[in-house]
Design an enzyme around this catalytic site. Structure first.
Site, PDB file in Angstrom:
ATOM      1  N   SER A  83      -2.124  -7.050   1.227  1.00  0.00           N
ATOM      2  CA  SER A  83      -2.659  -7.368   2.685  1.00  0.00           C
ATOM      3  C   SER A  83      -3.287  -8.717   2.822  1.00  0.00           C
ATOM      4  O   SER A  83      -3.365  -9.027   4.223  1.00  0.00           O
ATOM      5  CB  SER A  83      -3.648  -6.353   3.207  1.00  0.00           C
ATOM      6  OG  SER A  83      -2.894  -5.125   3.337  1.00  0.00           O
ATOM      7  N   SER A 132      -2.099  -5.626   5.819  1.00  0.00           N
ATOM      8  CA  SER A 132      -2.926  -5.270   6.813  1.00  0.00           C
ATOM      9  C   SER A 132      -3.643  -6.058   7.527  1.00  0.00           C
ATOM     10  O   SER A 132      -4.342  -5.972   8.632  1.00  0.00           O
ATOM     11  CB  SER A 132      -3.840  -3.953   6.403  1.00  0.00           C
ATOM     12  OG  SER A 132      -4.570  -4.681   5.339  1.00  0.00           O
ATOM     13  N   LYS A 150     -12.358  -9.901   8.805  1.00  0.00           N
ATOM     14  CA  LYS A 150     -11.605  -9.003   9.042  1.00  0.00           C
ATOM     15  C   LYS A 150     -12.504  -7.620   9.448  1.00  0.00           C
ATOM     16  O   LYS A 150     -13.759  -7.603   8.785  1.00  0.00           O
ATOM     17  CB  LYS A 150     -10.787  -8.698   7.493  1.00  0.00           C
ATOM     18  CG  LYS A 150      -9.784  -7.548   7.983  1.00  0.00           C
ATOM     19  CD  LYS A 150      -8.838  -7.307   6.581  1.00  0.00           C
ATOM     20  CE  LYS A 150      -7.934  -6.067   6.605  1.00  0.00           C
ATOM     21  NZ  LYS A 150      -7.203  -5.800   5.389  1.00  0.00           N
TER      22      LYS A 150
HETATM   23  N1  GLN Z   1       0.903  -2.493   2.397  1.00  0.00           N
HETATM   24  C1  GLN Z   1      -0.061  -1.836   1.497  1.00  0.00           C
HETATM   25  C2  GLN Z   1      -0.244  -0.579   2.108  1.00  0.00           C
HETATM   26  O1  GLN Z   1       0.138   0.118   2.960  1.00  0.00           O
HETATM   27  C3  GLN Z   1      -0.937  -2.649   1.098  1.00  0.00           C
HETATM   28  C4  GLN Z   1      -2.139  -2.735   2.255  1.00  0.00           C
HETATM   29  C5  GLN Z   1      -3.309  -3.405   1.627  1.00  0.00           C
HETATM   30  O2  GLN Z   1      -3.192  -4.379   0.654  1.00  0.00           O
HETATM   31  N2  GLN Z   1      -4.690  -3.171   2.079  1.00  0.00           N
HETATM   32  O3  GLN Z   1      -1.009   0.227   1.473  1.00  0.00           O
END
Ligand code: GLN
Length: 486
Positions: free
Chosen positions: A177, A153, A78
């Site tokens: 995410s 994400s 990532k």
């Molecule tokens: N969807 C959550 C956010 O927008 C979690 C994102 C994540 O786990 N990095 O913060």
């Protein structure tokens, strides 16, 4: 020979048996990425030259008889992880020119183990999002239905693995995410216990919640990845000094007698009957294997999203203050003075979702509001943790859905931040509590993948991997490939 549909464990065995070389599979995957990734947009950077050099070195290492299970196995990172000499953008214009001067600890771990990194994967900007629509590099498409989001994400990690461009990828999880994109793309995602895997060189979003983990096709591959990633790191003050088991050793243990807790708050009417059914069918498989089921309660569950959306923005407003247009990253053209430089560099470099969170966080942390918001949210966080601690007095593992719905269409939640935030309703509490969680493919609704969430006690990743692997011995959801991808 087609090698692209092999799992990590299969590639490792094939390389050992001399079925093909690391250079051969690396070339095949690079060619596949070139030919197909314009459809998915899962890679931000493809590191051809470095990958080929690593593959050749790995083949030489095997020939000399010094192979580890990972020697020559391809994977990708990532783009939140710093990679020495390779563009590291975190999905943001702010870092669109940032070539990291060092490797994240986990990147170094994979390099040391002999893995081949094919490149850097697309993601929501600074890991803020649930759909990969906030990336500066454009949205990632879900290989199961390219009109739908892959989740976020870590959407690039999930799409690349689902499209068989790479057998496994690193990812990060602050509120869901890893688990949500894994569920949306019919993959296995593992978020370890907070502190199990080093955060050094992983660009910080919300430091007390962020945890690195894996997206793979099955639990066995997650165990192989975690074997490389887990462990104490003196460079990360929140990393925990504790023995690392061989996570592959317990995959085949029997789960007879295991007690599964089902939180009644996670099976409410808010979850559609179709989704419930898929998850309940999966739990019935566990009962057939000899597990026992017990209803439990996590009474503060409804507070998880509100607490998260105070804590995460607060921490991000502090973490992202280092992006100032001075030391590294994007700088605006022709600044008038230092104030103009800060304002325009940040104003032009960050996207809307990131700005929204910085503003919320700066507000929640300001002198007059700190006690009312940040301190209160931290107190709520403790209550949420206590719910899990007492549940684990009675059960070995907790199971639930991963997401309230299957993958949604582009644009569906994009103009309603709160609807987007609710996507993480079943995953976010684990980050607040610091617990490990896993997403395993368990069915489908309208042909779209559905995930089962396995929640473990602290440092009980081995049990999650064992439970995931056993489920994958009696079901074949994880073996299915998207249409047109064999
Ligand atoms: N969807 C959550 C956010 O927008 C979690 C994102 C994540 O786990 N990095 O913060």
């Amino acid at each position: 020979m087609t090698m692209h549909n092999k799992t990590i464990a299969e590639i490792s065995r094939d390389l050992t048996a001399g079925e093909y070389s690391s250079a051969e599979i690396t070339q095949e995957l690079l060619a596949r990425i070139k030919a197909q990734d314009s459809t998915y947009n899962s890679f931000i950077t493809v590191s051809d030259e470095q990958a080929i050099a690593q593959a050749n070195a790995a083949d030489a290492c095997r020939a000399a008889g010094n192979a580890s299970p990972w020697t020559g196995v391809p994977m990708a990172h990532k783009d939140i992880f710093c990679t020495n000499g390779v563009l590291t953008t975190c999905g943001s214009k702010m870092l669109s020119n940032f070539v990291a001067p060092y490797d994240a600890t986990i990147v170094d771990n994979f390099n040391q183990a002999g893995a081949v990194s094919l490149g850097k994967l697309n993601m929501d900007e600074f890991a803020m999002g649930s759909s990969n629509e906030s990336s500066f590099y454009g949205p990632v498409k879900n290989p199961w239905d390219t009109e739908r989001v892959p989740g976020g994400s870590s959407g690039g990690s999930a799409a690349a693995v689902a499209a068989r461009l790479v057998p496994g990828a690193t990812a990060s999880d602050t509120g869901g995410s890893i688990r949500q994109p894994a569920a949306f793309c019919r993959l296995t995602g593992l978020k370890p216990t907070y502190g199990r895997v080093s955060r050094y060189g992983m660009i910080a979003y919300a430091s007390s919640l962020d945890q690195a983990g894996t997206i793979t096709r099955n639990a066995e591959d997650s165990a192989m990845m975690l074997n490389v990633m887990a462990g104490f790191d003196a460079k990360d003050s929140t990393s925990v000094q504790r023995d690392v088991p061989d996570y592959t050793a317990s995959l085949n243990d029997s789960i007879e007698g295991m007690t599964i807790g089902l939180p009644k708050e996670y099976f409410s009417d808010a979850l559609s009957a179709d989704m419930q059914q898929q998850v309940r069918n999966a739990i019935a498989e566990y009962e057939k294997m000899g597990a026992k089921v017990k209803e439990i309660s996590l009474p503060n569950s409804h507070l998880a999203i509100p607490a998260y959306y105070v804590i995460a923005p607060s921490e991000c407003s502090a973490n992202l203050s280092r992006m100032d247009g001075v030391r590294f990253g994007y700088r605006c053209e022709d600044p008038k003075d230092i104030e103009d430089l800060y304002k325009r560099s940040r104003g032009e470099g960050f996207g809307n979702e990131v700005k929204r969170r910085i503003m919320i966080g700066a507000y929640a942390l300001s002198a007059g509001f700190y006690d009312a918001y940040y301190k209160k949210a931290q107190q709520v966080r403790r209550l949420i943790k206590n719910d899990f601690v007492s549940a684990f007095n009675d059960v070995d593992i907790i199971m639930s859905p991963v997401t309230p719905t299957p993958a949604f269409k582009f644009g569906e939640n994009a103009n309603d931040p709160v609807a987007m935030y609710l996507e993480d309703i079943f995953t976010i509490a684990l980050n607040l509590a610091g617990l490990p969680g896993m997403s395993v493919p368990c069915g489908q609704v309208n042909g779209l993948p559905v995930g089962l969430q396995l929640i473990g006690n602290y440092f009980d990743e081995a049990r999650l991997l064992n439970a995931g692997h056993q489920f994958q011995q009696v079901t074949d959801w994880h073996l299915k490939a998207p249409n047109g991808i064999a």
